[in-house]
Design a protein around this motif. Structure first.
Motif, mmCIF file in Angstrom:
data_model
loop_
_atom_site.group_PDB
_atom_site.id
_atom_site.type_symbol
_atom_site.label_atom_id
_atom_site.label_comp_id
_atom_site.label_asym_id
_atom_site.label_seq_id
_atom_site.Cartn_x
_atom_site.Cartn_y
_atom_site.Cartn_z
ATOM 1 N N LEU A 27 36.983 8.858 -37.454
ATOM 2 C CA LEU A 27 37.011 8.554 -36.018
ATOM 3 C C LEU A 27 35.610 8.584 -35.397
ATOM 4 O O LEU A 27 35.373 7.922 -34.386
ATOM 5 C CB LEU A 27 37.910 9.549 -35.284
ATOM 6 C CG LEU A 27 39.395 9.190 -35.148
ATOM 7 C CD1 LEU A 27 40.131 10.295 -34.432
ATOM 8 C CD2 LEU A 27 39.576 7.878 -34.427
ATOM 9 N N ILE A 28 34.709 9.350 -35.983
ATOM 10 C CA ILE A 28 33.344 9.468 -35.428
ATOM 11 C C ILE A 28 32.668 8.103 -35.397
ATOM 12 O O ILE A 28 31.931 7.779 -34.471
ATOM 13 C CB ILE A 28 32.519 10.484 -36.247
ATOM 14 C CG1 ILE A 28 33.163 11.870 -36.170
ATOM 15 C CG2 ILE A 28 31.073 10.537 -35.772
ATOM 16 C CD1 ILE A 28 32.529 12.912 -37.068
ATOM 17 N N ASP A 29 32.930 7.270 -36.422
ATOM 18 C CA ASP A 29 32.325 5.938 -36.486
ATOM 19 C C ASP A 29 32.804 5.033 -35.356
ATOM 20 O O ASP A 29 32.131 4.060 -35.006
ATOM 21 C CB ASP A 29 32.656 5.271 -37.829
ATOM 22 C CG ASP A 29 31.881 5.899 -38.980
ATOM 23 O OD1 ASP A 29 30.961 6.695 -38.701
ATOM 24 O OD2 ASP A 29 32.197 5.604 -40.141
ATOM 25 N N ARG A 30 33.955 5.340 -34.778
ATOM 26 C CA ARG A 30 34.514 4.481 -33.728
ATOM 27 C C ARG A 30 34.055 4.873 -32.329
ATOM 28 O O ARG A 30 34.408 4.220 -31.357
ATOM 29 C CB ARG A 30 36.047 4.519 -33.802
ATOM 30 C CG ARG A 30 36.588 4.107 -35.154
ATOM 31 C CD ARG A 30 38.085 3.925 -35.158
ATOM 32 N NE ARG A 30 38.468 2.682 -34.479
ATOM 33 C CZ ARG A 30 39.716 2.200 -34.454
ATOM 34 N NH1 ARG A 30 40.675 2.862 -35.068
ATOM 35 N NH2 ARG A 30 39.994 1.094 -33.820
ATOM 36 N N LEU A 31 33.271 5.948 -32.247
ATOM 37 C CA LEU A 31 32.740 6.360 -30.950
ATOM 38 C C LEU A 31 31.726 5.342 -30.447
ATOM 39 O O LEU A 31 30.828 4.931 -31.183
ATOM 40 C CB LEU A 31 32.064 7.727 -31.058
ATOM 41 C CG LEU A 31 32.970 8.961 -31.076
ATOM 42 C CD1 LEU A 31 32.164 10.187 -31.470
ATOM 43 C CD2 LEU A 31 33.627 9.169 -29.718
ATOM 44 N N ALA A 32 31.861 4.944 -29.193
ATOM 45 C CA ALA A 32 30.889 4.032 -28.585
ATOM 46 C C ALA A 32 29.610 4.800 -28.255
ATOM 47 O O ALA A 32 29.664 5.946 -27.793
ATOM 48 C CB ALA A 32 31.471 3.410 -27.321
ATOM 49 N N CYS A 33 28.450 4.166 -28.515
ATOM 50 C CA CYS A 33 27.150 4.778 -28.189
ATOM 51 C C CYS A 33 26.829 4.457 -26.739
ATOM 52 O O CYS A 33 26.414 3.346 -26.430
ATOM 53 C CB CYS A 33 26.055 4.230 -29.097
ATOM 54 S SG CYS A 33 26.418 4.393 -30.844
ATOM 55 N N GLU A 83 25.932 3.153 -36.512
ATOM 56 C CA GLU A 83 25.824 4.376 -37.310
ATOM 57 C C GLU A 83 27.169 4.631 -37.968
ATOM 58 O O GLU A 83 28.196 4.656 -37.302
ATOM 59 C CB GLU A 83 25.413 5.565 -36.440
ATOM 60 C CG GLU A 83 23.969 5.511 -35.984
ATOM 61 C CD GLU A 83 23.500 6.823 -35.387
ATOM 62 O OE1 GLU A 83 24.117 7.863 -35.701
ATOM 63 O OE2 GLU A 83 22.531 6.813 -34.616
ATOM 64 N N THR A 84 27.155 4.792 -39.286
ATOM 65 C CA THR A 84 28.404 5.047 -40.005
ATOM 66 C C THR A 84 28.144 5.943 -41.198
ATOM 67 O O THR A 84 27.068 5.892 -41.810
ATOM 68 C CB THR A 84 29.062 3.736 -40.466
ATOM 69 O OG1 THR A 84 30.235 4.033 -41.220
ATOM 70 C CG2 THR A 84 28.117 2.896 -41.314
ATOM 71 N N ARG A 85 29.126 6.763 -41.530
ATOM 72 C CA ARG A 85 29.055 7.657 -42.676
ATOM 73 C C ARG A 85 29.773 7.062 -43.880
ATOM 74 O O ARG A 85 29.868 7.704 -44.922
ATOM 75 C CB ARG A 85 29.682 9.014 -42.306
ATOM 76 C CG ARG A 85 28.872 9.778 -41.279
ATOM 77 C CD ARG A 85 29.760 10.675 -40.431
ATOM 78 N NE ARG A 85 28.995 11.319 -39.372
ATOM 79 C CZ ARG A 85 28.655 10.714 -38.225
ATOM 80 N NH1 ARG A 85 29.002 9.461 -38.002
ATOM 81 N NH2 ARG A 85 27.960 11.358 -37.301
ATOM 82 N N GLN A 86 30.320 5.872 -43.732
ATOM 83 C CA GLN A 86 31.086 5.260 -44.823
ATOM 84 C C GLN A 86 30.498 3.901 -45.220
ATOM 85 O O GLN A 86 31.225 2.966 -45.552
ATOM 86 C CB GLN A 86 32.554 5.113 -44.408
ATOM 87 C CG GLN A 86 32.771 4.552 -43.024
ATOM 88 C CD GLN A 86 34.238 4.494 -42.645
ATOM 89 O OE1 GLN A 86 35.119 4.355 -43.489
ATOM 90 N NE2 GLN A 86 34.509 4.580 -41.362
ATOM 91 N N ALA A 87 29.149 3.814 -45.207
ATOM 92 C CA ALA A 87 28.472 2.544 -45.517
ATOM 93 C C ALA A 87 28.805 2.054 -46.928
ATOM 94 O O ALA A 87 29.027 0.855 -47.138
ATOM 95 C CB ALA A 87 26.968 2.703 -45.350
ATOM 96 N N SER A 88 28.855 2.965 -47.895
ATOM 97 C CA SER A 88 29.138 2.561 -49.287
ATOM 98 C C SER A 88 30.532 1.956 -49.407
ATOM 99 O O SER A 88 30.739 0.981 -50.137
ATOM 100 C CB SER A 88 29.009 3.770 -50.217
ATOM 101 O OG SER A 88 27.685 4.272 -50.185
#
Length: 564
Positions: free
Chosen positions: A207-213, A386-391
Motif C-alpha cells: 500500500l505504501i507504493d500507492r501513496l500520492a506524493c 518510488e517503489t519497493r517492488q521494482a524487481s
C-alpha cells in the motif's frame, strides 16, 4: 429541528431580495455500526462491520473505523480503493466538497460506497442534530468544514463508546493537514496522516507504493537547480487572458518530439488558432490535454514546426545541457519560411491528468527506490515514482498516476496504482488498449443488472396489442455466421404484380431499457459496442445484446421499427 438563515441579495434590476434558507436537523440518522442500540433500524444501504479486524495497524491495535477528510479522499483515492482498506466513514461534508472539486474522484468514491464488500458508510452529518455546526463569525468555509469533520469524529468516538465500555470501537481521523491534525489530537480525537496510517499496516506493505506524493518540498530532486519558471496564480492568469496579455488553450504534446508541442487557442476567431511551443522551459511542466495560459513571444523568436524526431531517452535529471543542445538542433533544422506564432506556458488553468499505462524503467543504482516510468502514450512525459517492488514490476505493464511536478525536477512525481500483467500477454495488452483509449469495459454493476427482465421471458398478449405481427415473413440477417448480437434484419418478397416488397427491421431495445434508470445511464456512458479481434465490449448486458434484443432464428423478438 429546524434552523433557518436569512440574508439579502441584490437583483440584476437593482432591487433587494430577501432569501430564507431552511435547514432541517434530525436525531434518527444511523451511525452505520451494526449492533448500535441507539441507531437500531436507522441504517440504509451498506453498513460498517461490527468488529473490524483488518487491516491490522501497529498504531491502532484496537478495532477501528477510518474517517478521512476531504484532501485524503481527493488525493489518496488509490489507497482507499485498495481491497485492504475497509470500514470507512464518509461524511456528507467531505462528499459535498469532493463533488465540487473533482467529478472523477466523486464518481470513484460513489462506486466504492456502493460496493458492499468495502463497508464504506456515508454519514449525513450536516443533518444530524449533534454533528451539525454553523459557520462562526470571521470563519471561512474551509475552516468551518474542518471543524465540522472534527466534531463528527469526536461524536462518533463518544457515541461508539456507549456500545461497549470494555473494548469500544475507535474512529481514527485521517488527515494530511498538520494544523487540523493538531487540533483533533488536542480535542481528544485519535488522528494520523494517511502516510502514518498506511505505513503502520505491516501486513500490507504494498500500500505504501500507492501513496500520492503531495509534499513537493520533500520529493524534489537533491539538486537545488531551478529548471522551470514558476507558474502564475490563477487570478493573474485570468486577468492576463482578459486583457489579452495571455491566451488560453489546450496543450497538445507531440508524439515524435518530446521538446515540441502546440496549443490550440480557445476562441471564436479563426486567425492564429495554433501556437507552437519549443524547448523544455517553454513547455514549462504542461502535460498533454492540460488547459494552459500562454504568452506569445516576439516575432523575432517565432519558430517553425520541426521535422526532427526526438524521443526522451531518460537521461540524468541534472544533465540539462543535453536538452539545450537538442533545442539548438530543432532551431537549426527549422524552415524559416514556415515560421508560426510561438509562445511559452506561463501557468496551468486546469490539469487533465489521468492514470497512465506503461512500463517501469528500473534505476541502475542498486537498492534504489526511485525509478522512472515510461508511459505507453509517447505524448506523456516519463514519471518518477518510488517503489519497493521494482524487481517484481520489471517487464510488466503497470498503471501510474501523477501527483505533482516541482520546479527543479526534470520529471513529474507520481505513484504506483496497479499491476496489469506481463508485457506481450494478450489479455494485458488488450487491457492497456482499452484503458489508454478510455473505453468503459468494467463488468456491469449489480445496480445496472437489477433492471434486466427476469428469465424466462416471453411475449405477452398485452405487449402484442400495439404491435404489428411480422412473424409470417421470411426475415434474414446480413450479419456473418456465428454472430450473436443481431440488431437489424431485412426481408424481400415478390408481390406478384411486378413489384417487390423490401423491409428493413430494427430490434427493440427501448422496450427493456427505461429512460433514466441505471441501465439507461450506463448504456449512454458506453455509447457503443466496441469490437476487438477476439472479443467485444457490450454497450448493454449480454442478456439483451445477445438474447432478448437479438433477432435470432426461430424465436419471437420485438422490433422497434420496420421500414417497408
Amino acid at each position: 429541528m429546524l434552523k433557518s438563515k436569512t440574508f439579502l441579495k441584490k437583483t440584476r434590476a437593482g432591487g433587494v431580495m430577501k432569501i430564507v434558507r431552511e435547514h432541517y436537523l434530525r436525531d434518527d440518522i444511523g451511525c452505520g455500526a451494526p449492533g448500535c442500540a441507539a441507531c437500531d433500524g436507522a441504517h440504509e444501504g451498506p453498513v460498517l462491520e461490527p468488529q473490524p479486524l483488518d487491516p491490522a495497524s501497529s498504531l491502532c491495535p484496537r478495532p477501528h473505523y477510518l474517517l478521512p477528510d476531504t484532501n485524503v479522499l481527493l488525493h489518496q483515492i488509490d489507497v482507499l480503493e485498495d481491497p485492504a482498506i475497509r470500514n470507512v466513514i464518509v461524511l456528507q461534508t467531505v462528499l459535498q466538497e469532493v463533488r465540487n472539486r473533482s467529478a472523477p474522484v466523486y464518481k470513484r468514491i460513489r462506486d466504492v460506497t456502493n460496493n458492499q464488500e468495502k463497508h464504506f458508510y456515508t454519514f449525513t452529518n450536516e443533518h444530524h442534530r449533534e454533528t451539525y455546526v454553523e459557520q462562526e463569525q470571521g470563519e471561512n468555509a474551509n475552516d468551518r468544514n474542518d471543524r465540522a469533520i472534527r466534531v463528527a469524529a469526536k461524536w462518533y468516538n463518544e457515541h461508539l463508546k456507549k456500545m461497549s465500555a470494555e473494548n469500544h470501537l475507535q474512529v481514527i481521523f485521517i488527515t494530511n493537514d498538520k494544523k487540523n491534525k493538531e487540533k483533533a489530537i488536542k480535542e481528544g480525537i485519535p488522528a494520523f496522516t494517511c502516510e502514518e496510517y498506511v505505513k503502520s499496516l505491516t501486513a500490507n506493505p504494498e500500500l505504501i507504493d500507492r501513496l500520492a506524493c503531495l509534499s513537493e518540498e520533500g520529493n524534489e530532486i537533491e539538486s537545488g537547480r531551478i529548471i522551470f519558471s514558476e507558474h502564475l496564480p490563477l487570478s493573474k492568469l485570468q486577468q492576463g487572458i482578459k486583457s489579452g496579455t495571455y491566451v488560453q488553450g489546450t496543450f497538445r504534446a507531440s508524439r515524435e518530439n518530446y521538446l515540441e508541442a502546440t496549443v490550440w487557442v480557445h476562441g471564436d476567431t479563426e486567425e492564429d488558432k495554433e501556437i507552437i511551443l519549443q524547448g523544455l522551459k517553454n513547455l514549462n511542466r504542461a502535460v498533454h490535454e492540460d488547459i494552459v495560459a500562454v504568452e506569445l513571444l516576439p516575432k523575432n523568436q517565432w519558430v517553425a514546426p520541426s521535422s526532427v524526431v526526438l524521443h526522451d531517452e531518460g537521461q540524468n535529471e541534472d544533465d540539462v545541457e543535453k536538452e539545450e543542445e537538442r533545442e539548438r538542433i530543432l532551431k537549426t533544422a527549422a524552415n524559416e519560411k514556415m515560421l508560426k506564432p510561438t509562445g511559452r506556458v506561463v501557468g496551468i488553468i486546469k490539469r487533465n491528468w489521468r492514470p497512465y499505462c506503461g512500463m517501469l524503467s528500473k534505476s541502475d543504482i542498486k537498492e534504489s527506490r526511485r525509478h522512472l516510468f515510461t508511459p505507453a502514450d509517447r505524448r506523456i512525459p516519463r514519471i518518477r515514482i518510488e517503489t519497493r517492488q521494482a524487481s517484481a514490476l520489471e517487464g510488466r505493464r503497470i498503471i501510474v498516476a501523477i501527483d505533482g511536478w516541482p520546479r527543479n525536477s526534470r520529471y513529474p512525481n507520481g505513484h504506483f496504482v496497479k499491476n496489469l500483467g506481463d508485457v506481450g500477454d494478450k489479455e494485458t495488452e488488450t487491457e492497456v488498449l482499452l484503458l489508454e483509449h478510455d473505453v468503459p469495459h468494467q463488468p456491469f454493476s449489480q445496480a445496472v443488472l437489477s433492471f434486466l427482465p427476469k428469465m424466462p421471458w416471453s411475449i405477452t398478449e398485452k405487449d402484442m396489442k400495439d404491435r404489428e405481427d411480422l412473424r409470417h415473413l421470411c426475415v434474414c440477417s446480413v450479419d456473418p455466421p456465428g454472430c450473436t448480437d443481431i440488431d437489424d434484419a431485412l426481408h424481400c418478397r415478390d408481390l406478384g404484380n411486378g413489384n417487390l416488397e423490401v423491409g428493413v427491421h430494427i430490434a427493440d431495445v427501448s422496450h427493456f431499457i427505461r429512460p433514466g434508470n441505471a441501465l439507461d445511464q450506463e448504456s449512454a456512458r458506453r455509447g457503443t459496442t466496441v469490437y476487438l479481434c477476439e472479443k467485444r465490449i457490450d454497450m448493454v448486458p449480454e442478456l439483451l445484446s445477445s438474447n432478448l434484443c437479438s433477432l435470432r432464428c426461430n424465436v419471437d423478438r420485438y422490433l422497434c421499427m420496420s421500414a417497408i
